[in-house]
Design an enzyme around this catalytic site. Structure first.
Site: not given
Lengths: 324, 374
Positions: A58, A60, A82, A85, A87-88, A129
């Site tokens: 887990l 990104e 997923q 939001d 992606i940062f 989300h």
């Protein structure tokens, strides 16, 4: 021709391309056995195995960094974030690495990969989300940004994105994942990147939209027509590089422009689109361009339908712009 | 095998530092990588070349002829030894301080110097600052200024090879400061979980610009950080060419055997500043450097070669003259090469230039031009 929803169409594209190109690998959190939280990758794990549909730790940043390395090796990774939001944590890998690798290596190292990520509000997902962060990526040299609005385009655009030699950020509007249904051709076809679609023809005002908001624009356009205003609704499909010719041709025809998006207003993509139109067709404009967007607040939970630029907010903008 | 020195996760952390080259110039047979004397000469020549080029580039920067250099003074054994140990099919993912390794792998000196000047022959077409080159033929990644970003990429590259069942490993260079970045955690975790054929090569050189190792970690060693990820760690004397080669080869053997990644902590020292933009006298006591001068990796190899009658002053002088000549020729050629074309600024952003970049290119080409002396 089979009917599909967006989820099925995207799944169909992934299956097709994985079967066609052994270099294609799907990776991300829960994409394997579960098939993704929205079931977009359902069945692919069983069909292609755990070396091509990979449940990752887990992280990104780890997913995108490793995917960049795979792309440098010569594979075609399709990492899933997923929710957009989330992606940062991977932003640096996307902006400083993925988007720049071809350029900074003098063209030696392309990064052929597609980042898929659900985007947008209206699903009672709250702040983390529901965001629509496309403008943060459109501003990044080296990326292509795509956002389909219907199953046909989703499949064709995704296949085009996977085969594109440049990195593509593929935003999937989750509000219409299952709500948008339509005919989807079986087998292989592509929708070229950089081509917009004139979804509804009109002569009084041009409306630019994409993703889930396209349907709000079409609804508003139908209501405007009842009042004698014929709006031309353009689905951008590829946000960047945008199909400037289709936009300018439409504005030259209508003389008026409204841009709609979910993301906050300030610094949003609407501002860029209006600037482009002003640069290229200012003397064809007969009224100030208008923006109907989300607000400059974090995305709210309870009041999300007030935040989103739904048709009740788009309609007055169409009428006012058309009559100004 | 250096396995005894490897900190396996089931064992207590091991502080052993692998050393091969003794004070008297003899080798510890337990870890001797058994190099031919010609190979040692070859590597010594590269270490000296690296040192000389470093010194010359600093001078060029001080003269205002190049904008920047980030050197490897004192770290030559760690860099040259690890690169030498890697096989031809393997890939290296550089930090930014390893030009000696790139040259050893076949990167042409002229191309490197062209990069220092950012001219039309620069492999990256003048798009990055000096020392940010790339060289695909040498199986060499592209250099990024942000710290640690290359680590997950090196893991992903090795992972791709593993999926395609191609026998290759990747080695990623990074400094002790990089172990503080999220990228280190991401890369170690992914490599551990997927047992990728990856070698993490940490040059513990004491400093991250002005911040010492004690401000990077509360761990006793960097090698023991591998324990948390199921990745064996080994500490090596980074100023000992033989030891670096031995532990790197051991890590390659682990990759070949499908045992996954290894974390190597090479204990060395950044004898110069972080870069030509840095003055270490502002934060570092001068007497801290002295013990490391005594451990100079180049001097140690020279003593070894002389002891084995494979080197002398005449060879040394000839080598220095040769490097100096080649360097001066490369600089002359680089300085007389035109800058990259204006249009090239817009190339390679995408494979095919989109409309907006064509427009902006044409706008730039139409002028006006920037003043020359900017």
């Amino acid at each position: 021709m089979p009917q599909m929803n967006m989820v099925q169409a995207i799944n169909d594209a992934l299956r097709l391309e994985m079967a066609r190109d052994p270099r294609v690998v799907i990776m991300g959190e829960d994409v394997g056995k579960v098939g993704g939280v929205f079931r977009v990758t359902a069945g692919l794990f069983d069909e292609f195995g755990d070396e091509r549909v990979i449940d990752t730790p887990l992280s990104e940043g780890g997913i995108i960094g490793a995917a960049v390395g795979m792309a440098l090796y010569g594979m075609v990774p399709i990492p899933e974030i997923q929710f957009s939001d989330f992606i940062f944590p991977a932003y640096d890998q996307i902006v400083s690495e993925l988007a720049k690798y071809r350029y900074r290596s003098g063209g030696e190292y392309p990064c052929n990969m597609v980042i898929r990520t659900p985007v947008g509000g209206g699903i009672r997902g709250g702040h983390y989300h529901s965001q629509h962060p496309e403008s943060l990526f459109i501003h990044v040299a080296g990326l292509k940004v795509v956002c389909p609005s219907n199953p046909h385009d989703a499949k064709g655009l995704l296949l085009a994105s996977i085969r594109d030699p440049d990195p593509v950020l593929f935003f999937e509007p989750k509000r219409i994942y299952r709500a948008a249904k339509g005919d989807v051709p079986e087998g292989d076809y592509t929708v070229p990147l950089g081509s917009a679609a004139v979804t509804r023809e009109g002569r009084h005002v041009t409306v630019l939209a994409y993703g889930a908001m396209l349907y709000e624009c079409l609804d508003a356009a139908a209501k405007a027509a009842e009042q004698g205003v014929e709006a031309e609704v353009i689905d951008l499909r590829t946000l960047w590089p945008v199909d400037i010719d289709t936009i300018i041709a439409s504005v030259k025809k209508t003389g008026r422009l409204v841009v709609v998006h979910e993301a906050p207003k300030t610094g949003g993509f609407a501002g860029e689109l209006i600037s482009l139109v002003c640069e290229k067709a200012f003397y064809h404009l007969e009224a100030p361009p208008a923006r109907v967007t989300g607000f400059d607040t974090p995305f709210p939970y309870t009041l999300e339908m007030e935040y989103l630029p739904l048709s009740h907010r788009i309609l007055p903008a169409l009428l006012n712009t058309a009559k100004a | 095998m250096i396995a005894a020195a490897v900190t396996r996760t089931e064992e207590a952390p091991n502080d052993t530092i692998v050393r091969v080259l003794r004070e008297d110039g003899s080798l510890d047979p337990a870890h001797d990588p058994k190099l031919e004397i010609d190979e040692v000469v070859h590597l010594y020549r590269h270490m000296v070349e690296t040192r000389i080029i470093d010194e010359r580039l600093v001078t060029l920067q001080r003269q205002g002829r190049i904008g920047f250099h980030i050197g490897s003074l004192g770290e030559e054994a760690a860099i040259i030894g690890s690169a030498f140990a890697m096989r031809q099919q393997d890939w290296l993912f550089p930090c930014y301080r390893e030009f000696g390794a790139a040259l050893l792998r076949g990167f042409k000196l002229q191309r490197f110097i062209d990069n220092m000047f950012g001219n039309a022959n620069d492999p990256v077409k003048g798009r990055q600052m000096p020392d940010h080159y790339t060289c695909k033929e040498a199986h060499w990644g592209s250099i990024s200024s942000p710290i640690g970003t290359q680590m997950t990429q090196a893991v992903g590259f090795a992972w791709g090879a593993k999926i395609e069942k191609k026998a290759l490993a990747t080695l990623v260079y990074f400094g002790d400061g990089s172990t503080s970045s999220s990228e280190f955690h991401n890369a170690m975790n992914f490599a551990g979980v997927f047992k990728t054929p990856s070698i993490f090569f940490c040059r513990n050189n004491g400093w991250a610009i002005s911040v010492p190792v004690e401000r990077q970690t509360a761990s006793r060693t960097f090698a023991e950080k591998g324990v948390a990820y199921g990745v064996p760690g080994v500490r090596v004397d980074g100023n000992d060419l033989f030891a670096v080669i031995a532990v790197t080869r051991d890590a390659i053997r682990r990759c070949e055997a499908g045992e996954g990644p290894t974390l190597i902590e090479a204990l060395t020292y950044r004898m110069g500043g972080h870069s030509t933009s840095d003055d270490p006298n502002r934060y570092r006591a001068a007497d801290e450097v002295k013990p490391w001068v005594d451990r100079d990796p180049i001097e140690r190899i020279r003593r070894y070669l002389e002891r084995n009658k494979a080197w002398d002053d005449n060879l040394e002088e000839a080598l220095r003259e040769d490097v100096d000549k080649r360097f001066r020729e490369a600089v002359t050629a680089a300085e007389s090469t035109e800058p990259p074309s204006l249009a090239s600024m817009f190339e390679d952003v995408y494979k095919k230039m989109p409309w907006h970049l064509e427009e902006q290119r044409d706008e730039l080409l139409a002028g006006p031009r920037a003043p020359k002396a900017h």
